[in-house]
Design a protein around this motif. Structure first.
Motif, short mmCIF file in Angstrom:
data_model
loop_
_atom_site.label_atom_id
_atom_site.label_comp_id
_atom_site.label_asym_id
_atom_site.label_seq_id
_atom_site.Cartn_x
_atom_site.Cartn_y
_atom_site.Cartn_z
N LEU A 2 6.14 11.96 9.67
CA LEU A 2 6.40 10.89 9.12
C LEU A 2 6.86 9.61 9.89
CD1 LEU A 2 6.43 9.67 6.05
CD2 LEU A 2 8.83 10.38 6.04
N VAL A 3 7.62 9.88 10.79
CA VAL A 3 8.10 8.83 11.91
C VAL A 3 6.93 8.28 12.52
CG1 VAL A 3 9.34 8.34 13.89
CG2 VAL A 3 10.24 9.82 12.11
N SER A 4 6.00 9.15 13.06
CA SER A 4 4.67 8.53 13.81
C SER A 4 3.92 7.91 12.92
CB SER A 4 4.01 9.75 14.69
OG SER A 4 3.43 10.68 13.58
N SER A 34 0.37 2.75 2.37
CA SER A 34 0.03 2.73 3.73
C SER A 34 0.55 3.72 4.56
CB SER A 34 0.40 1.11 4.23
OG SER A 34 1.87 1.00 4.18
N LEU A 35 1.54 4.12 4.34
CA LEU A 35 2.47 5.48 5.16
C LEU A 35 1.83 6.52 4.97
CD1 LEU A 35 4.93 6.24 6.84
CD2 LEU A 35 6.11 6.33 4.56
N LEU A 36 1.37 6.96 3.76
CA LEU A 36 0.83 8.31 3.87
C LEU A 36 -0.71 8.29 3.87
CD1 LEU A 36 2.70 9.41 0.58
CD2 LEU A 36 3.20 10.18 3.04
N THR A 37 -1.07 9.41 4.14
CA THR A 37 -2.84 9.43 4.13
C THR A 37 -3.29 9.58 2.99
OG1 THR A 37 -2.86 11.87 4.57
CG2 THR A 37 -2.69 10.22 6.44
N ASP A 38 -4.52 9.39 2.66
CA ASP A 38 -5.44 9.91 1.46
C ASP A 38 -5.29 11.19 0.99
OD1 ASP A 38 -5.84 7.29 0.76
OD2 ASP A 38 -8.02 7.44 1.67
N GLN A 39 -5.07 12.20 2.24
CA GLN A 39 -5.03 13.64 1.95
C GLN A 39 -3.81 14.00 1.54
OE1 GLN A 39 -6.15 15.98 5.44
NE2 GLN A 39 -5.79 17.79 4.47
N GLN A 40 -2.72 13.38 2.17
CA GLN A 40 -1.37 13.84 1.72
C GLN A 40 -0.93 13.47 0.31
OE1 GLN A 40 0.56 11.40 4.90
NE2 GLN A 40 1.34 13.18 5.99
N ILE A 41 -1.62 12.15 -0.09
CA ILE A 41 -1.44 11.81 -1.41
C ILE A 41 -2.10 12.58 -2.40
CG2 ILE A 41 -1.91 9.76 -3.14
CD1 ILE A 41 -1.55 7.87 -0.68
N GLN A 42 -3.57 13.06 -2.29
CA GLN A 42 -4.00 14.12 -2.73
C GLN A 42 -3.32 15.36 -2.84
OE1 GLN A 42 -6.41 13.43 -4.96
NE2 GLN A 42 -6.11 11.26 -4.33
N THR A 43 -2.76 15.83 -1.97
CA THR A 43 -1.97 16.97 -1.65
C THR A 43 -0.80 17.00 -3.00
OG1 THR A 43 -2.59 17.68 0.42
CG2 THR A 43 -0.62 18.59 -0.53
N LEU A 56 3.49 8.14 -7.01
CA LEU A 56 4.00 7.28 -6.05
C LEU A 56 5.31 6.33 -6.13
CD1 LEU A 56 0.53 6.55 -4.46
CD2 LEU A 56 2.29 7.97 -3.46
N PRO A 57 5.29 5.68 -7.48
CA PRO A 57 6.59 4.74 -7.56
C PRO A 57 7.79 5.88 -7.82
CG PRO A 57 4.80 4.19 -9.24
CD PRO A 57 4.33 5.27 -8.59
N ALA A 58 7.76 6.97 -7.99
CA ALA A 58 8.81 7.81 -8.08
C ALA A 58 9.33 8.45 -6.90
CB ALA A 58 8.35 9.08 -8.98
N LEU A 59 8.27 8.53 -5.85
CA LEU A 59 8.35 9.04 -4.68
C LEU A 59 9.12 7.70 -3.97
CD1 LEU A 59 8.20 11.24 -2.77
CD2 LEU A 59 5.85 10.51 -2.30
N ALA A 60 8.47 6.47 -4.10
CA ALA A 60 9.24 5.61 -3.49
C ALA A 60 10.69 5.31 -3.66
CB ALA A 60 8.29 3.94 -3.73
N GLN A 61 10.84 5.66 -4.92
CA GLN A 61 12.39 5.61 -5.35
C GLN A 61 13.23 6.65 -4.56
OE1 GLN A 61 14.09 3.26 -7.26
NE2 GLN A 61 12.27 2.08 -6.98
N LEU A 62 12.51 7.89 -4.62
CA LEU A 62 13.48 9.10 -4.26
C LEU A 62 13.26 9.36 -2.70
CD1 LEU A 62 12.22 11.29 -7.05
CD2 LEU A 62 14.59 10.20 -6.53
N LEU A 63 12.34 8.95 -2.08
CA LEU A 63 12.13 9.29 -0.87
C LEU A 63 13.03 8.76 0.43
CD1 LEU A 63 10.12 10.87 1.29
CD2 LEU A 63 8.86 8.80 1.63
N PRO A 64 13.61 7.53 0.16
CA PRO A 64 14.68 7.15 1.16
C PRO A 64 16.05 8.09 1.06
CG PRO A 64 13.78 5.16 0.13
CD PRO A 64 13.30 6.55 -0.48
N ALA A 65 16.41 8.28 0.06
CA ALA A 65 17.46 9.13 -0.29
C ALA A 65 17.29 10.43 0.24
CB ALA A 65 18.03 9.13 -1.59
N ALA A 66 16.15 10.95 -0.14
CA ALA A 66 15.82 12.72 0.55
C ALA A 66 15.73 12.50 1.89
CB ALA A 66 14.53 12.94 -0.11
N VAL A 67 15.18 11.55 2.47
CA VAL A 67 15.07 11.67 4.04
C VAL A 67 16.55 11.54 4.64
CG1 VAL A 67 14.59 10.65 6.09
CG2 VAL A 67 12.83 11.08 4.27
N ASP A 68 17.30 10.70 4.08
CA ASP A 68 19.02 10.44 4.49
C ASP A 68 19.56 11.70 4.26
OD1 ASP A 68 20.96 8.64 5.43
OD2 ASP A 68 21.65 8.65 3.12
#
Length: 81
Positions: A2-4, A34-43, A56-68
């Protein structure tokens, strides 16, 4: 990984804010696309059974806190293959 991907997408500052200490910068659905590949999104779509327009909107809300939460030491985990 994810970082790369974030560096390639020009979003490294956002990902680093989630990993590091301090405020987590938000990410938009478009930035997430733009961060995730099409394959990652399809998975994600296949595993959740939800359409990308919903997940994707739900993931955009949850991902920062989950990574943190999963980087309490302020460093990205290292993985070996």
């Amino acid at each position: 990984m994810l970082v790369s991907q974030a560096q390639s997408a020009g979003l490294a500052d956002k990902i680093q804010s989630w990993i590091g200490h301090g405020e987590n910068l938000p990410i938009t659905t478009d930035e997430l696309r733009s961060l995730l590949t099409d394959q990652q999104i399809q998975t994600i779509v296949a595993k959740t059974g939800l359409p990308a327009g919903t997940i994707l909107p739900a993931l955009a809300q949850l991902l920062p806190a989950a990574v943190d939460k999963h980087t309490p030491e302020g460093e990205a985990p290292t993985t070996t293959v």
